[in-house]
Design a protein around this motif. Structure first.
Motif, PDB file in Angstrom:
ATOM      1  N   THR B 227      31.585 -21.982  30.434  1.00 22.72           N
ATOM      2  CA  THR B 227      32.358 -20.797  30.808  1.00 22.72           C
ATOM      3  C   THR B 227      33.857 -21.053  30.615  1.00 22.72           C
ATOM      4  O   THR B 227      34.363 -22.114  30.960  1.00 22.72           O
ATOM      5  CB  THR B 227      32.048 -20.411  32.276  1.00 22.72           C
ATOM      6  OG1 THR B 227      30.644 -20.189  32.392  1.00 22.72           O
ATOM      7  CG2 THR B 227      32.786 -19.132  32.667  1.00 22.72           C
ATOM      8  N   LYS B 228      34.522 -20.058  30.034  1.00 28.35           N
ATOM      9  CA  LYS B 228      35.955 -20.203  29.713  1.00 28.35           C
ATOM     10  C   LYS B 228      36.791 -19.164  30.446  1.00 28.35           C
ATOM     11  O   LYS B 228      36.301 -18.118  30.863  1.00 28.35           O
ATOM     12  CB  LYS B 228      36.171 -19.978  28.205  1.00 28.35           C
ATOM     13  CG  LYS B 228      35.435 -20.922  27.311  1.00 28.35           C
ATOM     14  CD  LYS B 228      35.617 -20.491  25.857  1.00 28.35           C
ATOM     15  CE  LYS B 228      34.771 -21.383  24.956  1.00 28.35           C
ATOM     16  NZ  LYS B 228      34.851 -20.947  23.542  1.00 28.35           N
ATOM     17  N   HIS B 229      38.082 -19.452  30.516  1.00 28.05           N
ATOM     18  CA  HIS B 229      39.049 -18.512  31.057  1.00 28.05           C
ATOM     19  C   HIS B 229      39.869 -18.028  29.858  1.00 28.05           C
ATOM     20  O   HIS B 229      40.654 -18.782  29.297  1.00 28.05           O
ATOM     21  CB  HIS B 229      39.927 -19.253  32.071  1.00 28.05           C
ATOM     22  CG  HIS B 229      40.759 -18.361  32.916  1.00 28.05           C
ATOM     23  ND1 HIS B 229      41.379 -18.789  34.060  1.00 28.05           N
ATOM     24  CD2 HIS B 229      41.097 -17.055  32.794  1.00 28.05           C
ATOM     25  CE1 HIS B 229      42.053 -17.797  34.608  1.00 28.05           C
ATOM     26  NE2 HIS B 229      41.894 -16.738  33.853  1.00 28.05           N
ATOM     27  N   ILE B 230      39.618 -16.793  29.439  1.00 29.77           N
ATOM     28  CA  ILE B 230      40.286 -16.248  28.249  1.00 29.77           C
ATOM     29  C   ILE B 230      41.066 -15.004  28.645  1.00 29.77           C
ATOM     30  O   ILE B 230      40.473 -14.026  29.098  1.00 29.77           O
ATOM     31  CB  ILE B 230      39.252 -15.850  27.161  1.00 29.77           C
ATOM     32  CG1 ILE B 230      38.430 -17.057  26.700  1.00 29.77           C
ATOM     33  CG2 ILE B 230      39.953 -15.188  25.973  1.00 29.77           C
ATOM     34  CD1 ILE B 230      37.305 -16.707  25.713  1.00 29.77           C
ATOM     35  N   LYS B 231      42.375 -15.020  28.479  1.00 28.23           N
ATOM     36  CA  LYS B 231      43.203 -13.833  28.758  1.00 28.23           C
ATOM     37  C   LYS B 231      42.863 -13.218  30.122  1.00 28.23           C
ATOM     38  O   LYS B 231      42.575 -12.012  30.216  1.00 28.23           O
ATOM     39  CB  LYS B 231      42.940 -12.763  27.701  1.00 28.23           C
ATOM     40  CG  LYS B 231      43.682 -12.928  26.404  1.00 28.23           C
ATOM     41  CD  LYS B 231      43.509 -11.603  25.664  1.00 28.23           C
ATOM     42  CE  LYS B 231      43.814 -11.643  24.214  1.00 28.23           C
ATOM     43  NZ  LYS B 231      43.435 -10.382  23.580  1.00 28.23           N
ATOM     44  N   ASN B 232      42.854 -14.012  31.131  1.00 31.12           N
ATOM     45  CA  ASN B 232      42.544 -13.571  32.491  1.00 31.12           C
ATOM     46  C   ASN B 232      41.149 -12.947  32.645  1.00 31.12           C
ATOM     47  O   ASN B 232      40.925 -12.119  33.516  1.00 31.12           O
ATOM     48  CB  ASN B 232      43.609 -12.606  33.021  1.00 31.12           C
ATOM     49  CG  ASN B 232      43.735 -12.725  34.530  1.00 31.12           C
ATOM     50  OD1 ASN B 232      43.413 -13.780  35.093  1.00 31.12           O
ATOM     51  ND2 ASN B 232      44.152 -11.665  35.190  1.00 31.12           N
ATOM     52  N   GLN B 233      40.233 -13.349  31.775  1.00 37.28           N
ATOM     53  CA  GLN B 233      38.844 -12.938  31.934  1.00 37.28           C
ATOM     54  C   GLN B 233      37.952 -14.175  31.998  1.00 37.28           C
ATOM     55  O   GLN B 233      38.281 -15.222  31.431  1.00 37.28           O
ATOM     56  CB  GLN B 233      38.412 -12.022  30.778  1.00 37.28           C
ATOM     57  CG  GLN B 233      39.094 -10.642  30.857  1.00 37.28           C
ATOM     58  CD  GLN B 233      38.612  -9.685  29.785  1.00 37.28           C
ATOM     59  OE1 GLN B 233      38.612 -10.026  28.606  1.00 37.28           O
ATOM     60  NE2 GLN B 233      38.222  -8.489  30.191  1.00 37.28           N
ATOM     61  N   MET B 234      36.843 -14.047  32.699  1.00 39.78           N
ATOM     62  CA  MET B 234      35.856 -15.124  32.836  1.00 39.78           C
ATOM     63  C   MET B 234      34.757 -14.871  31.807  1.00 39.78           C
ATOM     64  O   MET B 234      34.093 -13.830  31.863  1.00 39.78           O
ATOM     65  CB  MET B 234      35.300 -15.084  34.268  1.00 39.78           C
ATOM     66  CG  MET B 234      34.251 -16.136  34.571  1.00 39.78           C
ATOM     67  SD  MET B 234      33.717 -16.012  36.319  1.00 39.78           S
ATOM     68  CE  MET B 234      32.446 -17.298  36.333  1.00 39.78           C
ATOM     69  N   VAL B 235      34.595 -15.793  30.870  1.00 38.93           N
ATOM     70  CA  VAL B 235      33.704 -15.546  29.729  1.00 38.93           C
ATOM     71  C   VAL B 235      32.714 -16.695  29.556  1.00 38.93           C
ATOM     72  O   VAL B 235      33.116 -17.841  29.349  1.00 38.93           O
ATOM     73  CB  VAL B 235      34.523 -15.383  28.419  1.00 38.93           C
ATOM     74  CG1 VAL B 235      33.585 -15.096  27.247  1.00 38.93           C
ATOM     75  CG2 VAL B 235      35.576 -14.284  28.562  1.00 38.93           C
ATOM     76  N   THR B 236      31.423 -16.397  29.632  1.00 43.07           N
ATOM     77  CA  THR B 236      30.391 -17.393  29.347  1.00 43.07           C
ATOM     78  C   THR B 236      29.832 -17.110  27.960  1.00 43.07           C
ATOM     79  O   THR B 236      29.196 -16.080  27.743  1.00 43.07           O
ATOM     80  CB  THR B 236      29.261 -17.331  30.386  1.00 43.07           C
ATOM     81  OG1 THR B 236      29.843 -17.501  31.695  1.00 43.07           O
ATOM     82  CG2 THR B 236      28.235 -18.425  30.145  1.00 43.07           C
ATOM     83  N   PRO B 237      30.099 -18.008  26.993  1.00 42.48           N
ATOM     84  CA  PRO B 237      29.627 -17.742  25.624  1.00 42.48           C
ATOM     85  C   PRO B 237      28.112 -17.827  25.510  1.00 42.48           C
ATOM     86  O   PRO B 237      27.468 -18.595  26.227  1.00 42.48           O
ATOM     87  CB  PRO B 237      30.275 -18.864  24.797  1.00 42.48           C
ATOM     88  CG  PRO B 237      31.332 -19.466  25.668  1.00 42.48           C
ATOM     89  CD  PRO B 237      30.850 -19.260  27.078  1.00 42.48           C
ATOM     90  N   ARG B 238      27.587 -17.036  24.596  1.00 45.18           N
ATOM     91  CA  ARG B 238      26.158 -17.089  24.309  1.00 45.18           C
ATOM     92  C   ARG B 238      25.861 -18.241  23.372  1.00 45.18           C
ATOM     93  O   ARG B 238      24.759 -18.797  23.388  1.00 45.18           O
ATOM     94  CB  ARG B 238      25.746 -15.750  23.658  1.00 45.18           C
ATOM     95  CG  ARG B 238      24.303 -15.660  23.201  1.00 45.18           C
ATOM     96  CD  ARG B 238      23.399 -15.095  24.264  1.00 45.18           C
ATOM     97  NE  ARG B 238      21.990 -15.218  23.930  1.00 45.18           N
ATOM     98  CZ  ARG B 238      21.257 -14.309  23.295  1.00 45.18           C
ATOM     99  NH1 ARG B 238      21.797 -13.162  22.944  1.00 45.18           N
ATOM    100  NH2 ARG B 238      19.986 -14.517  23.039  1.00 45.18           N
TER     101      ARG B 238
END
Lengths: 243, 243
Positions: B227-238
């Motif tokens: 899981t990453k922090h991208i541009k103030n969003q929490m994103v879990t890549p597929r």
């Protein structure tokens, strides 16, 4: 700031969409998506530019949507179910990271765990796990590990992508792993073509599920140790005392 | 056959309801629910009989709904989010088991894992677990076991009921268990009052989350190792390859 919307359209029927999903699609000029899902909604949103791509073209599809949004077009990427759960939202955010003037916004939708669950009764009535059996981008060993831990934790397990043309035995393999920790009488269920033409559903035991073939349009539910079969519905109790 | 509908209204805003939820509530003459949720929708469905009960009156509320439905009234029980996920659907099906002429039907809704997730970005972008920290009806030892297995399986974890007046330290206890198997830098997030007045959200590390107080109206997300922090969003890549 240019905005790009990722809209979950639910299982496929217009009535399963949220008001916000419908309003967002009405406001957009371009709708991008996998052709099967675009076909489900096209008739409700006429006079739009549709950009359709086939399966396994996810990166190209998302990049096309980003490029259009960065040119100032109001763009929505549609996904079946929810746009985050095995959808395009994460990829769009990763690809969009380098675009300073782009914001990716998610409009949540009813994912198959919920819509399929509703068709079966109340399978997700307690703590649950959602696992995809597709090993296109996830090592099978990790999927096996997750299945085993979920089974040991006695959580309800919802399986997405339980099968495909190349992976006809994956559901059997998954059930075999789960059976190491759960009784063969465990109540299970599956729904095919949720809310679409040709919907089929069945409630059965884990042992029976192991020996059942399902297709890629099917969502599978494996109950926990408390899950019951009540009046042809699959019900996982929360734990209320019933006199 | 008398029908009783369990309608998930989503996080609380009218726009988060599905078309089917709205149509079902319009068709019903009686709407039953916990007063907080009933208050969220009352203005949109005038001229209905409302039966409201307080917290912890779930069995009485459900029995009242069943009794009304068995008298031939068209009744809907409303739940926040989805009616199955920590909702009333399972209890209604259990209580309704003895009524031969009653059918309980679920209208799925957007549960907080999805609506809260959408506010944070795309936290549930890969396999995930939903666990309630409420030990009112579930032994705490079982909750701890589920947290540990979910952490070991490197799945995204979504926590419902992370706190209450009596359980102010449960989130800290949960994070401590998860930290035995996950890095303290793991990306986490939470959303309070999703889609309602006073919505608040924050993205933070697992170590920071451990030392943060949240209330019972908060939904918590603990990322997986990707899981990453991208541009103030929490994103879990597929797992898509990005060049």
């Amino acid at each position: 700031m240019n905005k790009l919307y990722v809209v979950g359209i639910g299982p496929g029927a217009y009535k399963s969409m949220t008001v916000e999903a419908i309003e967002t699609l009405k406001e957009c000029s371009v709708i991008v998506g996998y052709s099967v899902y675009v076909d489900l909604i096209k008739e409700y949103f006429p006079n739009k530019e549709y950009v359709e791509t086939g399966m396994r073209k996810e990166t190209e599809r998302c990049q096309a949507a980003i490029d259009l949004a960065c040119k100032g077009q109001k763009v929505a990427v549609v996904c079946s179910g929810d746009g985050v759960v095995y959808g395009m939202a994460g990829l769009l955010m990763e690809l969009g990271a380098k675009e300073e003037n782009l914001e990716v916004e998610v409009v949540a939708g009813v994912t198959a765990a919920l819509s399929g669950g509703a068709e079966l009764g109340a399978p997700l009535g307690h703590d649950f796990v959602v696992i995809s059996l597709s090993d296109l981008m996830t090592p099978w060993e990790l999927i096996e590990k997750r299945l085993a831990y979920a089974a040991m934790a006695d959580m309800v397990i919802c399986l997405y992508n339980p099968s495909s043309k190349k992976r006809t035995d994956y559901l059997k393999k998954a059930c075999t792993i789960i059976l190491e920790h759960r009784k063969k009488e465990t109540i299970c269920g599956f729904v095919k073509n949720i809310a679409r033409k040709g919907q089929e559903k069945r409630i059965l035991t884990l042992e029976e599920l192991k020996n059942t073939k399902v297709d890629m349009f099917t969502t599978v539910f494996i109950g926990n140790s408390q899950t019951k079969h009540i009046k042809n519905q699959m019900v996982t109790p929360r734990g209320y005392q019933i006199s």
